[in-house]
Design a protein around this motif. Sequence first.
Motif, PDB file in Angstrom:
ATOM      1  N   ILE A 124       0.929  -1.186  -0.121  1.00 12.84           N
ATOM      2  CA  ILE A 124       0.024   0.074  -0.091  1.00 12.84           C
ATOM      3  C   ILE A 124       0.748   1.243   0.101  1.00 12.84           C
ATOM      4  N   ALA A 125       1.890   1.214   0.575  1.00 13.73           N
ATOM      5  CA  ALA A 125       3.005   2.295   0.632  1.00 13.73           C
ATOM      6  C   ALA A 125       3.510   2.623  -0.665  1.00 13.73           C
ATOM      7  N   GLY A 126       3.891   1.411  -1.489  1.00 13.92           N
ATOM      8  CA  GLY A 126       4.161   1.696  -2.653  1.00 13.92           C
ATOM      9  C   GLY A 126       3.282   2.311  -3.742  1.00 13.92           C
ATOM     10  N   LEU A 160       3.192   5.924  -3.240  1.00 14.15           N
ATOM     11  CA  LEU A 160       3.970   6.547  -3.587  1.00 14.15           C
ATOM     12  C   LEU A 160       4.150   6.641  -5.245  1.00 14.15           C
ATOM     13  N   GLN A 161       3.169   5.704  -5.772  1.00 17.84           N
ATOM     14  CA  GLN A 161       2.920   5.537  -7.060  1.00 17.84           C
ATOM     15  C   GLN A 161       4.199   4.818  -7.772  1.00 17.84           C
ATOM     16  N   GLN A 162       4.757   4.233  -6.879  1.00 12.25           N
ATOM     17  CA  GLN A 162       6.094   3.154  -7.556  1.00 12.25           C
ATOM     18  C   GLN A 162       6.286   2.113  -6.786  1.00 12.25           C
ATOM     19  N   VAL A 208      15.366   5.744  -0.890  1.00 11.18           N
ATOM     20  CA  VAL A 208      15.925   6.607  -1.882  1.00 11.18           C
ATOM     21  C   VAL A 208      15.917   5.606  -3.220  1.00 11.18           C
ATOM     22  N   ASP A 209      15.302   6.155  -4.175  1.00 11.38           N
ATOM     23  CA  ASP A 209      15.242   5.422  -5.411  1.00 11.38           C
ATOM     24  C   ASP A 209      14.503   4.360  -5.185  1.00 11.38           C
ATOM     25  N   ALA A 210      13.321   4.316  -4.357  1.00 11.38           N
ATOM     26  CA  ALA A 210      12.380   3.386  -4.046  1.00 11.38           C
ATOM     27  C   ALA A 210      12.905   2.054  -3.405  1.00 11.38           C
TER      28      ALA A 210
END
Length: 419
Positions: A168-170, A173-175, A210-212
């Motif tokens: 859900i966090a991803g 963040l839309q990624q 950082v950088d997902a």
Amino acid sequence: MGAPLADKIRPLTLDDVVGQEHLLGKEKVLRRMVETGNIPNLIFYGPSGVGKTTVASIIAKQAGKKLYKLNGTTASTADIKDVVGQLDTFDGMGGVLLYLDEIQYLNKKQQQTLLEFIENGSITLIASTTENPYFYVYNAILSRSTVFEFRPVSPQEIKKAVERAFRIAGESLQQPLEIEDGVQEHIAYACGGDVRKAVNAVEMLSLAAVDAKVTLEEAKQVAQKSAMRYDRDGDVHYDILSAFQKAVRGSDENAALHYLARLLEAGDLISPCRRMLVMASEDVGLAYPMAAAIVKACVDSAFQLGLPEAQIPLAQAVILMCTSPKSNSAVLAIDAAMADVKNGVTGEIPPYLRDGHYSGAQKMGHAIGYKYAHDYPNHYVQQQYLPDPLKDKKYYHFGENKTEQAAKAYWEKIKGENL
């Protein structure tokens, strides 16, 4: 990310709740109670972050009554009276359900305000507390409520919530997040059975990614020491101390060291030391009398050293007691003697045993006829020391260990009788 992640993943049905299988599993009493729709007054007791609020909210939504929420940390008597006042409104005609979080913070008067309406069924109470309700909740409310104990959630169950939280966090963040191996397992184990703490860790890692990418090192930084669930004035404190002493008494050095480590990791040096001084006499006792002196020396060393070095002499003392023979004969003896004294079974001290070191003692018949044991062979002479009503009483019975049996054999030979 808007609302906190913990709110976004909060379960909406009982099937979505992780853990608490002993309460919410198929055919369990609480689940059947909820499914019938007949909700009695409930008190949920357990540590933070294990689903008490979530389950209460799910039940409240299914109850078909007007729902009001209060928190014991901020609620006033006026707030409670406002809820009671809703019974006379259109919304309250079908009854009111009050969800009261942290009920332990309400004083007795505030709890009594609720009592009349709980008793007649106008208000249904669902309360939650992190403290033992039998100590903190008014007895009249307890007697009208059913208490259910919530337990820390297992790492296996928490991992499910962690995986869902990362997903859900991803999405927020839309990624998609790239999670390093071991991150989810570490969080699940490090949060000490607290789902909320685990989800909060996920949220922090997601926001800081950082950088997902989320690394195991970052997870260790966020979740460090969070597995410790400890309150020096609460149930956990006494539960650990109880388990600590029972492990020593049961001669399980590995379990005893574990509980000692939990106490020390929480920075508590005094409690285990005090308990160990008791255990040396209560549980090892006369089977190895030197244990008391050795444990005292180790405790003294611990206080002089301070933490973290104090853990070494304390570990030595714990292992010594665990691997020593055990005897509780001294405990049983003093308990029996105390029982007689408390029940008034005493009697007059024999005159020849009374103090004779003052002028006029002999005129009163004190200390006359006393036999000084050191003047006799083996430093022993037959003489009545107990008061007459107790003259044949035996409080102490020799234990079966080698030390006490040796003492028994010695005195049977000297006294010429079976002991």
